[in-house]
Design a protein around this motif. Structure first.
Motif, PDB file in Angstrom:
ATOM      1  N   PRO A 132     122.754 -67.691  65.378  1.00  0.00           N
ATOM      2  CA  PRO A 132     122.424 -68.221  66.710  1.00  0.00           C
ATOM      3  C   PRO A 132     120.947 -68.588  66.800  1.00  0.00           C
ATOM      4  CG  PRO A 132     122.709 -65.829  66.810  1.00  0.00           C
ATOM      5  CD  PRO A 132     122.942 -66.235  65.383  1.00  0.00           C
ATOM      6  N   THR A 133     120.644 -69.765  67.362  1.00  0.00           N
ATOM      7  CA  THR A 133     119.244 -70.179  67.522  1.00  0.00           C
ATOM      8  C   THR A 133     119.061 -70.944  68.838  1.00  0.00           C
ATOM      9  OG1 THR A 133     119.174 -72.469  66.696  1.00  0.00           O
ATOM     10  CG2 THR A 133     119.291 -70.730  65.030  1.00  0.00           C
ATOM     11  N   MET A 134     117.796 -71.142  69.164  1.00  0.00           N
ATOM     12  CA  MET A 134     117.464 -72.020  70.290  1.00  0.00           C
ATOM     13  C   MET A 134     116.806 -73.310  69.777  1.00  0.00           C
ATOM     14  SD  MET A 134     116.591 -69.541  73.468  1.00  0.00           S
ATOM     15  CE  MET A 134     114.907 -69.163  73.055  1.00  0.00           C
ATOM     16  N   HIS A 141     112.518 -73.564  62.090  1.00  0.00           N
ATOM     17  CA  HIS A 141     111.414 -73.383  61.147  1.00  0.00           C
ATOM     18  C   HIS A 141     111.901 -72.505  59.994  1.00  0.00           C
ATOM     19  CE1 HIS A 141     111.192 -69.456  63.012  1.00  0.00           C
ATOM     20  NE2 HIS A 141     110.926 -69.996  64.191  1.00  0.00           N
ATOM     21  N   GLY A 147     111.662 -69.480  59.366  1.00  0.00           N
ATOM     22  CA  GLY A 147     112.295 -68.222  59.775  1.00  0.00           C
ATOM     23  C   GLY A 147     113.786 -68.424  59.974  1.00  0.00           C
ATOM     24  N   HIS A 148     114.143 -69.435  60.765  1.00  0.00           N
ATOM     25  CA  HIS A 148     115.565 -69.761  60.955  1.00  0.00           C
ATOM     26  C   HIS A 148     116.215 -70.083  59.615  1.00  0.00           C
ATOM     27  CE1 HIS A 148     113.837 -71.248  64.953  1.00  0.00           C
ATOM     28  NE2 HIS A 148     114.682 -70.320  65.330  1.00  0.00           N
ATOM     29  N   LEU A 178     117.346 -67.163  57.604  1.00  0.00           N
ATOM     30  CA  LEU A 178     118.597 -66.582  58.127  1.00  0.00           C
ATOM     31  C   LEU A 178     119.797 -67.404  57.659  1.00  0.00           C
ATOM     32  CD1 LEU A 178     116.650 -65.004  60.013  1.00  0.00           C
ATOM     33  CD2 LEU A 178     118.091 -65.615  61.931  1.00  0.00           C
ATOM     34  N   TYR A 187     109.807 -75.109  76.663  1.00  0.00           N
ATOM     35  CA  TYR A 187     110.350 -74.672  75.372  1.00  0.00           C
ATOM     36  C   TYR A 187     110.622 -75.890  74.475  1.00  0.00           C
ATOM     37  CZ  TYR A 187     112.410 -71.597  71.996  1.00  0.00           C
ATOM     38  OH  TYR A 187     112.627 -70.876  70.842  1.00  0.00           O
ATOM     39  N   MET A 235     120.391 -62.153  62.248  1.00  0.00           N
ATOM     40  CA  MET A 235     119.317 -62.163  63.247  1.00  0.00           C
ATOM     41  C   MET A 235     118.004 -61.664  62.652  1.00  0.00           C
ATOM     42  SD  MET A 235     121.338 -60.921  66.667  1.00  0.00           S
ATOM     43  CE  MET A 235     120.043 -61.497  67.752  1.00  0.00           C
ATOM     44  N   GLY A 236     116.892 -62.135  63.211  1.00  0.00           N
ATOM     45  CA  GLY A 236     115.582 -61.845  62.644  1.00  0.00           C
ATOM     46  C   GLY A 236     114.945 -60.560  63.167  1.00  0.00           C
ATOM     47  N   ASP A 268     112.226 -60.484  66.167  1.00  0.00           N
ATOM     48  CA  ASP A 268     112.577 -60.102  67.539  1.00  0.00           C
ATOM     49  C   ASP A 268     113.308 -58.764  67.483  1.00  0.00           C
ATOM     50  OD1 ASP A 268     111.803 -62.710  68.988  1.00  0.00           O
ATOM     51  OD2 ASP A 268     112.983 -63.368  67.273  1.00  0.00           O
ATOM     52  N   LYS A 298     114.544 -60.338  57.311  1.00  0.00           N
ATOM     53  CA  LYS A 298     113.115 -60.051  57.411  1.00  0.00           C
ATOM     54  C   LYS A 298     112.295 -61.210  58.011  1.00  0.00           C
ATOM     55  CE  LYS A 298     110.663 -60.845  53.107  1.00  0.00           C
ATOM     56  NZ  LYS A 298     111.278 -61.951  52.383  1.00  0.00           N
ATOM     57  N   THR A 299     111.175 -60.835  58.594  1.00  0.00           N
ATOM     58  CA  THR A 299     110.316 -61.796  59.291  1.00  0.00           C
ATOM     59  C   THR A 299     109.611 -62.717  58.302  1.00  0.00           C
ATOM     60  OG1 THR A 299     109.947 -60.187  61.039  1.00  0.00           O
ATOM     61  CG2 THR A 299     108.360 -61.998  60.896  1.00  0.00           C
ATOM     62  N   VAL A 300     109.696 -64.015  58.548  1.00  0.00           N
ATOM     63  CA  VAL A 300     108.990 -64.987  57.715  1.00  0.00           C
ATOM     64  C   VAL A 300     107.650 -65.310  58.388  1.00  0.00           C
ATOM     65  CG1 VAL A 300     109.047 -67.311  56.730  1.00  0.00           C
ATOM     66  CG2 VAL A 300     111.143 -65.942  56.838  1.00  0.00           C
ATOM     67  N   LEU A 358     106.378 -66.930  61.994  1.00  0.00           N
ATOM     68  CA  LEU A 358     106.796 -68.248  62.474  1.00  0.00           C
ATOM     69  C   LEU A 358     107.572 -68.079  63.774  1.00  0.00           C
ATOM     70  CD1 LEU A 358     107.917 -69.956  59.154  1.00  0.00           C
ATOM     71  CD2 LEU A 358     105.658 -69.883  60.209  1.00  0.00           C
TER      72      LEU A 358
HETATM   73  P1  AMP Z   1     115.176 -68.283  68.319  1.00  0.00           P
HETATM   74  O1  AMP Z   1     115.574 -69.686  67.979  1.00  0.00           O
HETATM   75  O2  AMP Z   1     113.711 -68.104  68.508  1.00  0.00           O
HETATM   76  O3  AMP Z   1     116.010 -67.706  69.430  1.00  0.00           O
HETATM   77  O4  AMP Z   1     115.518 -67.421  67.033  1.00  0.00           O
HETATM   78  C1  AMP Z   1     116.780 -67.436  66.438  1.00  0.00           C
HETATM   79  C2  AMP Z   1     116.854 -66.350  65.395  1.00  0.00           C
HETATM   80  O5  AMP Z   1     115.843 -66.579  64.399  1.00  0.00           O
HETATM   81  C3  AMP Z   1     116.605 -64.958  65.953  1.00  0.00           C
HETATM   82  O6  AMP Z   1     117.490 -64.042  65.347  1.00  0.00           O
HETATM   83  C4  AMP Z   1     115.188 -64.692  65.568  1.00  0.00           C
HETATM   84  O7  AMP Z   1     114.888 -63.322  65.416  1.00  0.00           O
HETATM   85  C5  AMP Z   1     115.094 -65.402  64.229  1.00  0.00           C
HETATM   86  N1  AMP Z   1     113.697 -65.696  63.903  1.00  0.00           N
HETATM   87  C6  AMP Z   1     112.781 -66.333  64.676  1.00  0.00           C
HETATM   88  N2  AMP Z   1     111.583 -66.387  64.061  1.00  0.00           N
HETATM   89  C7  AMP Z   1     111.739 -65.766  62.868  1.00  0.00           C
HETATM   90  C8  AMP Z   1     110.873 -65.484  61.763  1.00  0.00           C
HETATM   91  N3  AMP Z   1     109.591 -65.852  61.765  1.00  0.00           N
HETATM   92  N4  AMP Z   1     111.378 -64.823  60.700  1.00  0.00           N
HETATM   93  C9  AMP Z   1     112.679 -64.439  60.684  1.00  0.00           C
HETATM   94  N5  AMP Z   1     113.551 -64.674  61.677  1.00  0.00           N
HETATM   95  C10 AMP Z   1     113.094 -65.316  62.762  1.00  0.00           C
END
Ligand code: AMP
Length: 273
Positions: free
Chosen positions: A27-29, A33, A35-36, A39, A70, A145-146, A149, A172-174, A182
């Motif tokens: 799931p994303t918004m 980048h 990070g996404h 995943l 946004y 999920m990342g 958050d 893990k966090t990128v 990110l």
């Molecule tokens: P978002 O689009 O911001 O709602 O994020 C969608 C998913 O990507 C969520 O599970 C976030 O935790 C994950 N996410 C966002 N930024 C990062 C990052 N820098 N590294 C890893 N996962 C991330």
């Protein structure tokens, strides 16, 4: 070679997912980048089929301006997803997601009203609501999920795994080469704010390392919060050490994470170290 399927509504979704097993869901918004992408790659590795959703859920925004501002980059997102060889992308409208009324309102427990939940009233209720609806419609085997958050992951994992067979996989966090996590919201920062954020995070990484040698952790963290606020002339909403298993406040560095939320150019950023 099979083309990525773009699912614009629930009909498309149901048709496409009929008979799909071992499905991974990211799931994303949007404004994707690296990070996404990490995943998504994890899902592609771990499952037979991968579905990515892009839905900017207005109900989880506690601040109207944040929702309006946004970043939205659908074209670029679709080209990234195509290149990655994702099987399905789900682009619902609000009416596809909010197609039924809840009989019982989602409420956070008092012990969960900490960190972002304390400062963003209704935010996680909105996140749990949309995640419940998405998982209900998609029935994935895994949701990726990342850890960026962390509190969101913590709350969603507990909620979803209690109610569904789907398992939530932490990823893990990128970070960029200067250690800043990110985030789609980074796109809203001016260059000077971006480099401030990078310095702040580098400072916190070093601070976290130094903490184990300190006796009065609570006081030291409070002092650091004041020091960093002044040094970078920013508003730090919270800087707290918590246990990473249960998110309880802690005075020990073992199994702990340092959680921060701060404002730069009126943009709210979070991280955990
Ligand atoms: P978002 O689009 O911001 O709602 O994020 C969608 C998913 O990507 C969520 O599970 C976030 O935790 C994950 N996410 C966002 N930024 C990062 C990052 N820098 N590294 C890893 N996962 C991330």
């Amino acid at each position: 070679f099979i083309q990525m399927k773009i699912l614009l509504n629930n009909n498309d979704l149901n048709e496409a997912l009929n008979n799909v097993k071992n499905l991974g869901f990211v799931p994303t918004m949007g404004s994707l980048h690296k990070g996404h992408i990490s995943l998504i790659k994890e899902s592609l590795r771990k499952t037979n089929k991968t579905i990515v959703s892009i839905f900017i859920n207005h109900r989880q925004f506690n601040n109207k301006n944040d929702f309006t501002k946004y970043p939205r980059n659908k074209k670029k997102d679709l080209s990234i997803l195509k290149r990655l060889n994702v099987d399905f992308v789900y682009l619902p409208n609000a009416k596809d997601i909010y197609d039924y009324k809840r009989t019982k309102k989602i409420k956070l427990k008092k012990k969960d009203k900490i960190l972002c939940a304390k400062y963003r009233t209704g935010h996680f209720e909105g996140v749990l609501d949309v995640m419940d609806r998405l998982v209900n419609k998609i029935s994935p085997k895994y949701v990726f999920m990342g850890l960026k958050d962390f509190q969101q992951l913590f709350l969603v994992k507990n909620y979803i795994e209690k109610k569904y067979k789907s398992r939530v996989v932490p990823c893990k966090t990128v970070r960029n080469s200067n250690k800043l996590a990110l985030s789609s919201r980074n796109l809203l920062l001016k260059k000077s704010a971006l480099s401030k954020a990078e310095k702040l995070i580098q400072n916190l990484i070093n601070f976290k390392k130094s903490l184990s040698k300190v006796k009065d952790l609570k006081k030291d963290i409070y002092n650091q919060k004041i020091k960093l606020s002044q040094l970078y002339n920013i508003n730090i909403e919270y800087l707290e050490l918590r246990n990473k298993k249960n998110l309880k406040a802690t005075n020990k560095t073992k199994n702990s994470k340092l959680f921060i939320a701060f404002y730069l150019d009126k943009i709210r950023l979070i991280d955990n170290i």
